[in-house]
Design an enzyme around this catalytic site. Structure first.
Site, mmCIF file in Angstrom:
data_model
loop_
_atom_site.group_PDB
_atom_site.id
_atom_site.type_symbol
_atom_site.label_atom_id
_atom_site.label_comp_id
_atom_site.label_asym_id
_atom_site.label_seq_id
_atom_site.Cartn_x
_atom_site.Cartn_y
_atom_site.Cartn_z
ATOM 1 N N ASP A 32 0.844 -1.193 0.000
ATOM 2 C CA ASP A 32 0.000 0.000 0.000
ATOM 3 C C ASP A 32 0.881 1.245 0.000
ATOM 4 O O ASP A 32 1.855 1.329 0.739
ATOM 5 C CB ASP A 32 -0.921 0.009 1.220
ATOM 6 C CG ASP A 32 -2.118 0.931 1.051
ATOM 7 O OD1 ASP A 32 -1.903 2.157 0.921
ATOM 8 O OD2 ASP A 32 -3.259 0.433 1.048
ATOM 9 N N THR A 133 -15.533 -2.410 -9.870
ATOM 10 C CA THR A 133 -16.773 -1.811 -9.369
ATOM 11 C C THR A 133 -17.914 -1.977 -10.362
ATOM 12 O O THR A 133 -17.692 -2.122 -11.574
ATOM 13 C CB THR A 133 -16.555 -0.304 -9.113
ATOM 14 O OG1 THR A 133 -17.804 0.321 -8.805
ATOM 15 C CG2 THR A 133 -15.975 0.386 -10.337
ATOM 16 N N ASP A 134 -19.150 -1.926 -9.860
ATOM 17 C CA ASP A 134 -20.301 -1.951 -10.760
ATOM 18 C C ASP A 134 -20.476 -0.631 -11.501
ATOM 19 O O ASP A 134 -21.246 -0.551 -12.467
ATOM 20 C CB ASP A 134 -21.587 -2.307 -10.010
ATOM 21 C CG ASP A 134 -21.940 -1.349 -8.886
ATOM 22 O OD1 ASP A 134 -21.173 -0.401 -8.627
ATOM 23 O OD2 ASP A 134 -22.999 -1.547 -8.250
ATOM 24 N N GLU A 135 -19.750 0.408 -11.071
ATOM 25 C CA GLU A 135 -19.901 1.715 -11.720
ATOM 26 C C GLU A 135 -19.408 1.719 -13.165
ATOM 27 O O GLU A 135 -19.736 2.623 -13.936
ATOM 28 C CB GLU A 135 -19.206 2.799 -10.903
ATOM 29 C CG GLU A 135 -19.819 2.974 -9.523
ATOM 30 C CD GLU A 135 -19.327 4.217 -8.801
ATOM 31 O OE1 GLU A 135 -19.158 5.259 -9.456
ATOM 32 O OE2 GLU A 135 -19.122 4.136 -7.582
ATOM 33 N N TYR A 167 -13.705 8.534 -12.437
ATOM 34 C CA TYR A 167 -13.370 7.355 -11.635
ATOM 35 C C TYR A 167 -13.791 6.068 -12.328
ATOM 36 O O TYR A 167 -12.979 5.160 -12.537
ATOM 37 C CB TYR A 167 -14.044 7.434 -10.260
ATOM 38 C CG TYR A 167 -14.164 6.087 -9.587
ATOM 39 C CD1 TYR A 167 -13.024 5.334 -9.293
ATOM 40 C CD2 TYR A 167 -15.411 5.542 -9.264
ATOM 41 C CE1 TYR A 167 -13.123 4.078 -8.701
ATOM 42 C CE2 TYR A 167 -15.519 4.294 -8.664
ATOM 43 C CZ TYR A 167 -14.372 3.569 -8.386
ATOM 44 O OH TYR A 167 -14.477 2.333 -7.809
ATOM 45 N N LYS A 171 -11.553 2.892 -13.929
ATOM 46 C CA LYS A 171 -11.696 1.496 -13.518
ATOM 47 C C LYS A 171 -12.079 0.616 -14.711
ATOM 48 O O LYS A 171 -11.599 -0.515 -14.840
ATOM 49 C CB LYS A 171 -12.742 1.360 -12.410
ATOM 50 C CG LYS A 171 -12.289 1.864 -11.064
ATOM 51 C CD LYS A 171 -11.069 1.101 -10.524
ATOM 52 C CE LYS A 171 -11.405 -0.312 -10.107
ATOM 53 N NZ LYS A 171 -10.232 -0.997 -9.490
ATOM 54 N N PRO A 222 -25.673 15.901 4.339
ATOM 55 C CA PRO A 222 -25.865 16.266 2.935
ATOM 56 C C PRO A 222 -26.403 15.107 2.101
ATOM 57 O O PRO A 222 -25.906 13.983 2.175
ATOM 58 C CB PRO A 222 -24.455 16.664 2.483
ATOM 59 C CG PRO A 222 -23.536 15.902 3.390
ATOM 60 C CD PRO A 222 -24.249 15.784 4.705
ATOM 61 N N HIS A 304 -24.519 12.249 -12.212
ATOM 62 C CA HIS A 304 -24.826 11.302 -11.148
ATOM 63 C C HIS A 304 -25.649 10.130 -11.685
ATOM 64 O O HIS A 304 -26.727 10.314 -12.242
ATOM 65 C CB HIS A 304 -25.596 12.015 -10.035
ATOM 66 C CG HIS A 304 -25.476 11.344 -8.713
ATOM 67 N ND1 HIS A 304 -25.852 11.964 -7.539
ATOM 68 C CD2 HIS A 304 -25.032 10.122 -8.359
ATOM 69 C CE1 HIS A 304 -25.626 11.152 -6.514
ATOM 70 N NE2 HIS A 304 -25.144 10.021 -7.001
#
Length: 362
Positions: A32, A133-135, A167, A171, A222, A304
């Site tokens: 790391d 990631t699923d993103e 991002y 990925k 928020p 978003h």
């Protein structure tokens, strides 16, 4: 096995390291860089194990990564090191390109050269496990957009990539590199794409820890836009179990989607946390009657995504993994953990955890 875990001081990485050391006889080498999100204090319960070792190395440093591979001779790589915060990628994308794309390329090349020196059973058993990631899939239709009676779609391993943010684009790029190194060079790989994680030791910049800690401080909670964005929530310790299952039992070249089967609107997540805190804490800050009074809607994030949801039937059917936590049990455990571990998150919030880091908390 001797497993090299990149990003093992991060949120998901530290859960993986803790799981392996506490539940198996394997050895872990944690590599790391210790950026702001890397916290060795998340590993205090296993740091003295004779089966655990730590190297503060940047995956973009080719020479150092070659040294680590040569010195430790790993049987598998679990690659979790990544910049992962969407908001940060919008305001400063360069580090995401460097770490997520260049870093993954560098690691693939070092791993490929190392793998080529292995022989027999060690060579055939070697795995490069890339955690994503699923993103990368973009977003799915929201229930409000679906006609009555129509089935809501889910992300499967065959879903086409359509990333929305710097991002998720970085990925997606790293996923493609890993699969290309498998097809072109026959490097043995497995890829996993997960839904939103939550749980203990979560760095306080994501929705759930921000909500918990802001509530305790009496600060606004928020919520982007109207808060109707939907995420599939996965308890981090369930994810760690799944990742170990994949690296040890997954089929070479395959992809496995990992989800919690817990779709929730962001506003409902925040309200659930408020309800748990309302039950536990009698002396609420600022004279409020309920923590939900602190909810504040803020300008929505650019680009978003509306909804993420994972079809995790492949990993269930082929590897026998299912999540053990429901959202209700997992989120209560998470809230209680933050209440009982104030020293950990206070040291993160004031930056004192970061002594020796390459970057400080912002």
């Amino acid at each position: 096995m001797k497993i090299l875990v990149t990003g093992g001081a991060g949120f998901i990485g530290s859960a993986v390291v803790r799981h392996i050391i506490k539940n198996t006889t394997d050895t872990v080498i944690n590599v790391d860089k210790l950026t702001y999100a890397g916290n060795l204090e998340s590993l205090t319960e296993i740091e003295n194990s004779e089966r655990y070792g730590f190297e503060q190395v940047d995956i973009c440093d080719r020479a150092e990564m070659e040294r680590v591979f040569n010195e430790y001779q790993p049987d598998a790589i679990m690659h979790l090191a990544a910049e992962s915060h969407v908001d940060r990628s919008i305001t400063g994308s360069a580090v995401f390109i460097e770490t997520n794309i260049i870093g993954t390329y560098n690691l693939l090349e070092v791993a490929r050269n190392y793998w080529s020196t292995l022989e027999g059973a060690r060579k055939s058993a070697f795995r490069f496990h890339h955690i994503s990631t699923d993103e990368v899939y973009g977003d799915l239709p929201h229930p409000d957009e679906i006609a009555e009676g129509e089935t809501l779609p889910l992300f499967t391993e065959q879903t086409a990539y359509a990333p929305s943010s710097p991002y998720s684009s970085s990925k997606a790029s790293s996923d493609h590199l890993v699969r290309a190194w498998h097809r072109t060079y026959n490097l043995p790989i497995v890829v996993t794409n997960c839904s939103n994680n939550y749980g203990p030791y979560h760095f306080p910049e994501k929705l759930i820890p921000v909500t918990i800690l802001n509530a305790l401080a009496g600060k606004p909670l928020p919520v982007y836009g109207n808060g109707t964005q939907i995420r599939d929530w996965l308890y981090v310790e369930d994810h760690a179990r799944a990742l170990y299952k994949v690296v040890t039992e997954g089929v070479n070249g395959e992809t496995y989607n990992i989800g919690g089967h817990n779709e929730r609107r962001n506003i409902d997540v925040v309200n659930t946390i408020c309800a748990i805190l309302d039950k536990i804490i009698s002396n609420k800050p600022n004279g409020i009657n309920s923590f939900s009074q602190l909810i504040t809607h803020v300008t929505d994030r650019p680009g978003h995504d509306l909804r993420y949801a994972i079809d995790a039937s492949k990993i269930k059917n082929e590897l026998g993994w299912i999540p053990l936590e429901t959202f209700e049990t997992g989120i209560e455990k998470t809230v209680v953990w933050y209440l009982n571990n104030k020293e950990w998150w206070q040291r993160v919030m004031d930056g004192s955890y970061s002594s020796g880091h390459n970057g400080l908390a912002e």
